[in-house]
Design an enzyme around this catalytic site. Structure first.
Site, PDB file in Angstrom:
ATOM      1  N   ASP A   1     -11.794 -45.853  13.267  1.00  0.00           N
ATOM      2  CA  ASP A   1     -11.032 -45.845  14.515  1.00  0.00           C
ATOM      3  C   ASP A   1     -10.761 -47.288  14.928  1.00  0.00           C
ATOM      4  OD1 ASP A   1      -9.998 -45.395  17.046  1.00  0.00           O
ATOM      5  OD2 ASP A   1     -11.798 -44.414  17.829  1.00  0.00           O
TER       6      ASP A   1
ATOM      7  N   MET B   1     -16.631 -43.189  25.225  1.00  0.00           N
ATOM      8  CA  MET B   1     -17.025 -44.595  25.365  1.00  0.00           C
ATOM      9  C   MET B   1     -17.492 -44.773  26.805  1.00  0.00           C
ATOM     10  SD  MET B   1     -13.909 -46.212  23.192  1.00  0.00           S
ATOM     11  CE  MET B   1     -12.966 -44.706  23.338  1.00  0.00           C
TER      12      MET B   1
ATOM     13  N   HIS C   1      -7.243 -37.111  18.986  1.00  0.00           N
ATOM     14  CA  HIS C   1      -8.403 -37.922  19.366  1.00  0.00           C
ATOM     15  C   HIS C   1      -8.288 -38.321  20.839  1.00  0.00           C
ATOM     16  CE1 HIS C   1     -11.668 -40.731  18.247  1.00  0.00           C
ATOM     17  NE2 HIS C   1     -11.066 -41.624  19.016  1.00  0.00           N
TER      18      HIS C   1
ATOM     19  N   HIS D   1     -14.021 -38.793  21.954  1.00  0.00           N
ATOM     20  CA  HIS D   1     -14.788 -40.014  21.695  1.00  0.00           C
ATOM     21  C   HIS D   1     -15.207 -40.588  23.041  1.00  0.00           C
ATOM     22  CE1 HIS D   1     -14.486 -44.447  20.059  1.00  0.00           C
ATOM     23  NE2 HIS D   1     -15.717 -44.117  20.375  1.00  0.00           N
TER      24      HIS D   1
ATOM     25  N   SER E   1      -4.646 -40.879  18.277  1.00  0.00           N
ATOM     26  CA  SER E   1      -5.328 -41.138  19.550  1.00  0.00           C
ATOM     27  C   SER E   1      -4.301 -41.156  20.672  1.00  0.00           C
ATOM     28  CB  SER E   1      -6.039 -42.490  19.494  1.00  0.00           C
ATOM     29  OG  SER E   1      -6.378 -42.869  20.810  1.00  0.00           O
TER      30      SER E   1
ATOM     31  N   MET F   1     -12.952 -43.532  28.452  1.00  0.00           N
ATOM     32  CA  MET F   1     -13.535 -44.843  28.806  1.00  0.00           C
ATOM     33  C   MET F   1     -13.863 -44.869  30.292  1.00  0.00           C
ATOM     34  SD  MET F   1     -10.767 -47.182  26.832  1.00  0.00           S
ATOM     35  CE  MET F   1     -10.433 -46.955  25.078  1.00  0.00           C
TER      36      MET F   1
ATOM     37  N   MET G   1     -16.596 -47.763  14.111  1.00  0.00           N
ATOM     38  CA  MET G   1     -15.527 -48.440  14.853  1.00  0.00           C
ATOM     39  C   MET G   1     -15.038 -49.644  14.054  1.00  0.00           C
ATOM     40  SD  MET G   1     -14.841 -46.806  17.650  1.00  0.00           S
ATOM     41  CE  MET G   1     -13.710 -48.008  18.330  1.00  0.00           C
TER      42      MET G   1
ATOM     43  N   ASP H   1      -9.784 -40.602  23.729  1.00  0.00           N
ATOM     44  CA  ASP H   1     -10.596 -41.791  24.008  1.00  0.00           C
ATOM     45  C   ASP H   1     -10.976 -41.830  25.481  1.00  0.00           C
ATOM     46  OD1 ASP H   1     -10.920 -43.240  21.544  1.00  0.00           O
ATOM     47  OD2 ASP H   1      -8.752 -43.500  21.563  1.00  0.00           O
TER      48      ASP H   1
HETATM   49  C1  DX5 Z   1     -10.439 -48.002  20.842  1.00  0.00           C
HETATM   50  C2  DX5 Z   1     -10.160 -46.517  20.663  1.00  0.00           C
HETATM   51  C3  DX5 Z   1      -9.160 -46.208  19.615  1.00  0.00           C
HETATM   52  C4  DX5 Z   1      -7.797 -46.731  19.853  1.00  0.00           C
HETATM   53  C5  DX5 Z   1      -7.139 -46.940  18.535  1.00  0.00           C
HETATM   54  O1  DX5 Z   1     -11.447 -48.145  21.786  1.00  0.00           O
HETATM   55  O2  DX5 Z   1     -11.360 -45.844  20.334  1.00  0.00           O
HETATM   56  O3  DX5 Z   1      -9.100 -44.809  19.346  1.00  0.00           O
HETATM   57  O4  DX5 Z   1      -7.006 -45.887  20.649  1.00  0.00           O
HETATM   58  O5  DX5 Z   1      -5.925 -47.557  18.750  1.00  0.00           O
HETATM   59  P1  DX5 Z   1      -5.128 -48.300  17.594  1.00  0.00           P
HETATM   60  O6  DX5 Z   1      -4.908 -47.311  16.488  1.00  0.00           O
HETATM   61  O7  DX5 Z   1      -3.865 -48.699  18.265  1.00  0.00           O
HETATM   62  O8  DX5 Z   1      -5.966 -49.447  17.143  1.00  0.00           O
HETATM   63 ZN    ZN Z   2     -11.512 -43.599  19.635  1.00  0.00          ZN
END
Ligand code: DX5
Ligand code: ZN
Length: 228
Positions: free
Chosen positions: A187, A81, A46, A79, A21, A50, A149, A48
């Site tokens: 994840d 969010m 990946h 992904h 990620s 947000m 998750m 992320d």
């Molecule tokens: C959390 C994300 C993850 C995050 C994982 O909201 O979806 O992908 O980056 O990070 P680690 O591996 O550090 O928990």
């Molecule tokens: Zn993620």
């Protein structure tokens, strides 16, 4: 295999995929960080995304994903969010091999999954830790990936919630029972020990942020998550 021996039946019917990620990367060196992961053996990257509404954090948008797509050849696993996945997924579609949307916000989840597939990407469905597995059950036949998750979405570096393995096991059982073929992705808090637990429970896609980007040797970290 020796003649007559039986291969041990595993919950995992798919190859293990490691997806670093980039949320955990050094953003000031983003291109180099993505290349570093590609060279270290990442299968996917990946993304992320947000929006500051669905989760209490803002990460980066489609312009950044576009720039990363130009730089690397590995598939991008996006992904979302965000509060309005149906509104935002088209912006990420041209650069993403897979788009995963959450089940929790209010929008037409089934139609959005179908639209993502019709547009040529694979479609993933994610559920947050507090969301019961039963909510995603009716949609299992309409997805290419289920994202369980293992932390509350929003931030990297949180601790793995082991209880989520009940959902992973249930997903693997139902996949077999119903003759389906979706990936099971975990994840959040994925490190060699929690990756092992996840693989044993039936997950085959390991998303890891800090566990890979902050490791002294990313290639070794990726191998460890894959279990070799
Ligand atoms: C959390 C994300 C993850 C995050 C994982 O909201 O979806 O992908 O980056 O990070 P680690 O591996 O550090 O928990
Ligand atoms: Zn993620």
């Amino acid at each position: 295999m020796t003649p007559g021996s039986k291969e041990r039946k595993s919950m995992n019917t798919k190859p293990i995929i490691v997806a670093p990620s980039v949320l955990a990367s050094d953003f000031s060196q983003l291109g180099a960080e993505c290349t570093r992961m590609e060279k270290a053996g990442a299968d996917w990257l990946h993304m992320d995304i947000m929006d500051g509404h669905f989760v209490d954090n803002i990460s980066f948008g489609s312009g950044v994903v576009q720039a990363i797509a130009k730089r690397v050849t590995v598939p991008l696993d996006t992904h979302l969010m965000v509060e309005r996945p149906d509104h935002f997924y088209p912006r990420f579609l041209p650069y993403s091999s897979n788009i995963t949307i959450h089940i929790e916000p209010s929008y037409d989840v089934e139609k959005t999954l179908s639209d993502i597939r019709s547009a040529g990407a694979t479609a993933g469905l994610a559920l947050s830790p507090k969301t019961p597995f039963e909510r995603v059950e009716p949609l299992l036949g309409k997805i290419d990936l289920l994202l369980v998750m293992t932390v509350n979405p929003g931030f990297g570096g949180q601790a793995f919630i082991r209880e989520m393995m009940t959902k992973v096991k249930r997903a693997a059982e139902l996949r077999e029972k119903l003759g389906l073929d979706f990936h099971i992705e975990v994840d959040g808090g994925i490190h060699p020990d929690t990756a092992l637990i996840s693989r044993e429970s039936g997950a085959n896609v390991m998303v890891a942020g800090t566990g890979v980007f902050n490791a002294p040797d990313a290639s070794e970290a990726i191998k460890a998550l894959r279990g070799n």
